[in-house]
Design an enzyme around this catalytic site. Structure first.
Site, PDB file in Angstrom:
ATOM      1  N   HIS A 179      22.577  28.899  79.310  1.00 55.76           N
ATOM      2  CA  HIS A 179      22.642  30.214  78.649  1.00 55.76           C
ATOM      3  C   HIS A 179      23.818  31.052  79.145  1.00 55.76           C
ATOM      4  O   HIS A 179      23.810  32.285  79.039  1.00 55.76           O
ATOM      5  CB  HIS A 179      21.374  31.061  78.909  1.00 55.76           C
ATOM      6  CG  HIS A 179      20.105  30.466  78.393  1.00 55.76           C
ATOM      7  ND1 HIS A 179      18.939  30.497  79.104  1.00 55.76           N
ATOM      8  CD2 HIS A 179      19.809  29.851  77.234  1.00 55.76           C
ATOM      9  CE1 HIS A 179      17.973  29.919  78.416  1.00 55.76           C
ATOM     10  NE2 HIS A 179      18.486  29.513  77.261  1.00 55.76           N
ATOM     11  N   GLU A 385      25.746  35.240  71.300  1.00 59.14           N
ATOM     12  CA  GLU A 385      26.476  34.099  71.845  1.00 59.14           C
ATOM     13  C   GLU A 385      27.617  33.676  70.922  1.00 59.14           C
ATOM     14  O   GLU A 385      28.682  33.275  71.371  1.00 59.14           O
ATOM     15  CB  GLU A 385      25.507  32.937  72.078  1.00 59.14           C
ATOM     16  CG  GLU A 385      24.536  33.250  73.200  1.00 59.14           C
ATOM     17  CD  GLU A 385      23.320  32.349  73.227  1.00 59.14           C
ATOM     18  OE1 GLU A 385      23.352  31.353  73.933  1.00 59.14           O
ATOM     19  OE2 GLU A 385      22.334  32.662  72.538  1.00 59.14           O
TER      20      GLU A 385
END
Ligand code: AMP
Length: 397
Positions: A179, A385
């Site tokens: 992540h 992201e």
């Protein structure tokens, strides 16, 4: 400049076309059931949603379909593929081979093949997506953006497992984290929101979703993170156990007649919130079950928040202080009672949650849920992201 961001799974492929001048998403969508009967593409652009039912035998078919949709008369947002300046690919694991965003060439792809075993569920799918794009758009520049890159700054004493050092050198078995793109984004956004330079801040970022990880960010650099060699480690998750004594796995495998490989599938798919609660891996279901008096759902949630709190506490110590805690991802952005259970009760450490502010709705903006008296700011920040992947790709060009 327009960047196409690709996130390829084994049978799915997500994409976003981002205009870098405004950082706005001008089209996005998902191809589902690639290589499986019943393939379809959902494409969102021009304020509408378009669904194309079409079989896709391979990722190459999927990319071709996406490009056709992007230039389509009605659903399209560009007049030709020439308007796409570059492609950014999400890649889960880089091992020690890549520590930053990297331009694709044959040599890089050879290394990608070599390190695929580090993330057997994810990297081979990314490789399929990259190869498909190279086939369909051979002239385009492409960048690989790794989930692990942000964690490459961890010091050796934090990323090493206490195994024989020669085995670490030989097999590269160590903590890589995951992540990273999300942790990087929210840490940067926190600094921007607080009007500080990243170098001035000590931040703990909590990415809490189906998979969850917590990172300690000192001066803009990651110094520790909860996930490990794979995304199985750290806090318990939707279906993943999180940290566990390996000797317990060996014991369980013997008792249940599982091979080590089956044991790993069990730990990844049957444990965590799902295993403890017996209800669901989804925090909405768990919350509803807990509120209806289900003991095991309540237990699962308590185990999750207790584990997160322990990571937050240990990272305060690792950082030697704290300016800000960030909550992000599906659970972090949407679930006040989880935020309260993790960051509540830390008044002695300068963290004071304001219950009213904590009840904020997820409206896509940043919320500071700390009380005015709190020394540490507590921020809820929607992650993005894809934007980081697009920014990194643009920067590399
Ligand atoms: P993610 O992996 O980031 O998509 O997060 C998935 C988790 O977030 C699931 O456990 C969901 O229950 C939780 N979640 C996602 N959206 C919401 C929402 N609107 N309200 C409450 N929980 C949510």
């Amino acid at each position: 400049m327009k960047i196409l961001v690709i996130n390829a799974g084994s049978s799915s492929l997500k994409y976003q076309l981002i205009a870098m001048e405004t950082e706005q998403v001008i089209a996005k969508g998902t191809c589902e059931r690639i290589g499986i009967p019943g393939g379809n593409l959902t494409h969102k652009a021009n304020g509408k949603t378009f669904v194309v039912e079409q079989e896709m035998a391979s990722h190459t078919d999927a990319i071709s379909l996406v490009l056709a949709e992007l230039v389509d008369k009605e659903a399209g947002v560009i007049s030709s593929m020439d308007e796409i300046d570059a492609v950014g690919h999400r890649v889960v694991a880089s091992g020690e081979a890549f520590t930053k965003t990297t331009l694709v060439d044959d040599e890089v792809m050879k290394t990608m093949d070599e390190i695929a075993e580090l993330a057997p569920l994810h990297n081979p799918a990314a490789i399929l997506g990259i190869n498909a794009c190279r086939e369909v758009m051979p002239e385009k520049k492409m960048a690989l953006v790794f989930d692990t890159s942000f964690h490459a700054t961890m010091p050796d004493y934090a990323y090493l497992y206490a195994i024989d050092y020669d085995d670490y050198k030989k097999y590269k078995v160590r903590k890589y984290g995951a992540h990273g793109t999300s942790h990087k984004y929210v840490a940067g956004e926190a600094a921007r929101y607080l009007g500080k330079k990243p170098e001035e801040l000590k931040i703990i970022t909590c990415h809490l979703g189906n998979g969850s990880s917590i990172s300690a960010v000192d001066g803009g650099k990651c110094i520790d993170t909860s996930m490990g060699f794979t995304p199985l480690a750290g806090v318990p998750m939707g279906t993943r156990s999180g940290d566990i004594d390996v000797a317990a796995i060996d014991f369980l495998c013997k008792k249940k007649g599982m091979t080590m490989e089956e044991g790993l599938v069990y730990l990844n798919k049957q444990c965590g919130m799902k295993g403890i609660s017996g209800v669901s891996s989804d925090f909405r279901d768990l919350t509803a079950a807990r509120d209806a008096g289900n003991y095991r759902a309540a237990l699962a949630l308590k185990m999750f928040t207790y584990s997160c709190k322990r990571y937050v506490g240990s990272y305060m110590a690792a950082l030697g202080g704290l300016d800000c805690i960030v909550f992000t991802a599906g659970i972090g952005e949407n679930t006040p009672h989880i935020r309260k259970a993790i960051a509540g009760g830390l008044e002695a450490f300068g963290v004071v949650i304001d219950d009213e502010k904590n009840n904020c709705k997820n409206d896509g903006t940043i919320h500071d849920i700390a009380a005015d008296t709190s020394r540490v700011r507590v921020l809820v920040i929607p992650t993005n992201e894809e934007l980081v992947i697009a920014r990194e790709t643009a920067a590399l060009l």
